[in-house]
Design an enzyme around this catalytic site. Sequence first.
Site, PDB file in Angstrom:
ATOM      1  N   LYS A   1      24.211  -5.424  -3.616  1.00  0.00           N
ATOM      2  CA  LYS A   1      25.674  -5.519  -3.771  1.00  0.00           C
ATOM      3  C   LYS A   1      26.386  -4.914  -2.565  1.00  0.00           C
ATOM      4  CE  LYS A   1      25.300  -4.965  -8.777  1.00  0.00           C
ATOM      5  NZ  LYS A   1      25.554  -4.024  -9.882  1.00  0.00           N
TER       6      LYS A   1
ATOM      7  N   ARG B   1      11.567   3.867   3.182  1.00  0.00           N
ATOM      8  CA  ARG B   1      11.214   2.891   4.227  1.00  0.00           C
ATOM      9  C   ARG B   1      12.459   2.066   4.552  1.00  0.00           C
ATOM     10  NH1 ARG B   1       5.977  -0.988   4.458  1.00  0.00           N
ATOM     11  NH2 ARG B   1       5.108   1.002   5.123  1.00  0.00           N
TER      12      ARG B   1
ATOM     13  N   HIS C   1       5.529   6.138  11.257  1.00  0.00           N
ATOM     14  CA  HIS C   1       4.948   5.972   9.921  1.00  0.00           C
ATOM     15  C   HIS C   1       3.941   7.119   9.780  1.00  0.00           C
ATOM     16  CE1 HIS C   1       3.468   4.287   6.343  1.00  0.00           C
ATOM     17  NE2 HIS C   1       3.094   3.091   6.740  1.00  0.00           N
TER      18      HIS C   1
ATOM     19  N   ARG D   1       0.796  -1.228   0.000  1.00  0.00           N
ATOM     20  CA  ARG D   1       0.000   0.000   0.000  1.00  0.00           C
ATOM     21  C   ARG D   1       0.824   1.271   0.000  1.00  0.00           C
ATOM     22  NH1 ARG D   1      -1.292  -3.851   2.550  1.00  0.00           N
ATOM     23  NH2 ARG D   1      -3.319  -4.806   2.538  1.00  0.00           N
ATOM     24  N   THR D   2       1.766   1.359   0.927  1.00  0.00           N
ATOM     25  CA  THR D   2       2.448   2.638   1.127  1.00  0.00           C
ATOM     26  C   THR D   2       3.233   3.046  -0.115  1.00  0.00           C
ATOM     27  OG1 THR D   2       2.590   2.089   3.462  1.00  0.00           O
ATOM     28  CG2 THR D   2       3.939   3.910   2.707  1.00  0.00           C
TER      29      THR D   2
END
Length: 320
Positions: A91, A113, A142, A63-64
């Site tokens: 990497k 995030r 959040h 969703r976010t």
Amino acid sequence: MEKNAVSLRGKDILGLEDFSANEIRLVLETATEMKNIIHRDIKKVPTLRGKSIVTVFYEASTRTRTSFETAGKYLGADVVNITAGTSSITKGESLRDTLLTVEAMGFDAIVMRHKAEGAAAYAAKVVQHPVIINAGDGAHAHPSQGLLNLFTLQQHKGHLEGLKVAIIGDILHSRVARSDIWGMRKMGIEVHLAGPQTLLPRFLYQEPGIFVHDRVEDAIKDADAINVLRIQLERQKAGLFPSTREYARIFGLNDERLALAKKDVLILHPGPMNKGLEISPYVAYGDHSVIQEQVQNGVAVRMALLTLVLTGGKSIEAAN
Ligand code: NCD
């Protein structure tokens, strides 16, 4: 009365602890206008034409990430996504180097995030030009989820001050709970928390307007809204609750418990849901549920945030 123009232009959105009530009102008011755009036949508006946004996600999201991307696109911005699994992060590239790389490409906003608490605040120190929008940093914050929850409550109840909201479940690991608590307290909402003692750090919540309960029944009694949290199975250290079946029996939100709340109670859940664990399917899809609406409101709120930080939007004259 002194009037102050509220503006979020250029502000890094790290957590709702740094927001004033007037700044939250500005976001909610702007989101109301943005929601109309989502309902149009042709959704594209030129508000952010020429602006570029990158999402950098080190943790999974449906969703976010999608809603930030959609929000940017509806507003005419260019949006690019970087996810850990398909980038140089695999990497071993450091967070700092990834941030400096996207800054060098000229992005105006970085939506980020990360599993580490404080990662967004760190990013805001590393880059100069782009604003940082925290889309979740570990168990810390959040903010856009906290704002979309407030927006959803306001759309249904018409006001926020004086509401009673219960937050149920895995408070310990929940950045959503923390952003809810900061945002709701600033807007005069009474917050009632309940969950297993091992998932409820009560020493953090000895503040006016926050009530901690051992039993879910006590927290949801007469509630205007119940925000059910996902049990963060991926963040659990073994043994914080005996079994998922026992959790569902003692703390899960089912129709029997729902009857204790107000008749017009709203059920929120940030998603993704563990149905049958923290919430019964009946409650999740029942008449009181606004869970799908939260998703749509998430796009509106993120459109508002992007507009406000990248252009200033219109400033509202707010009473001090
Ligand atoms: C939340 C998250 O990732 O913090 N979900 C979301 O953003 N919609 C909550 C969760 O994962 O439980």
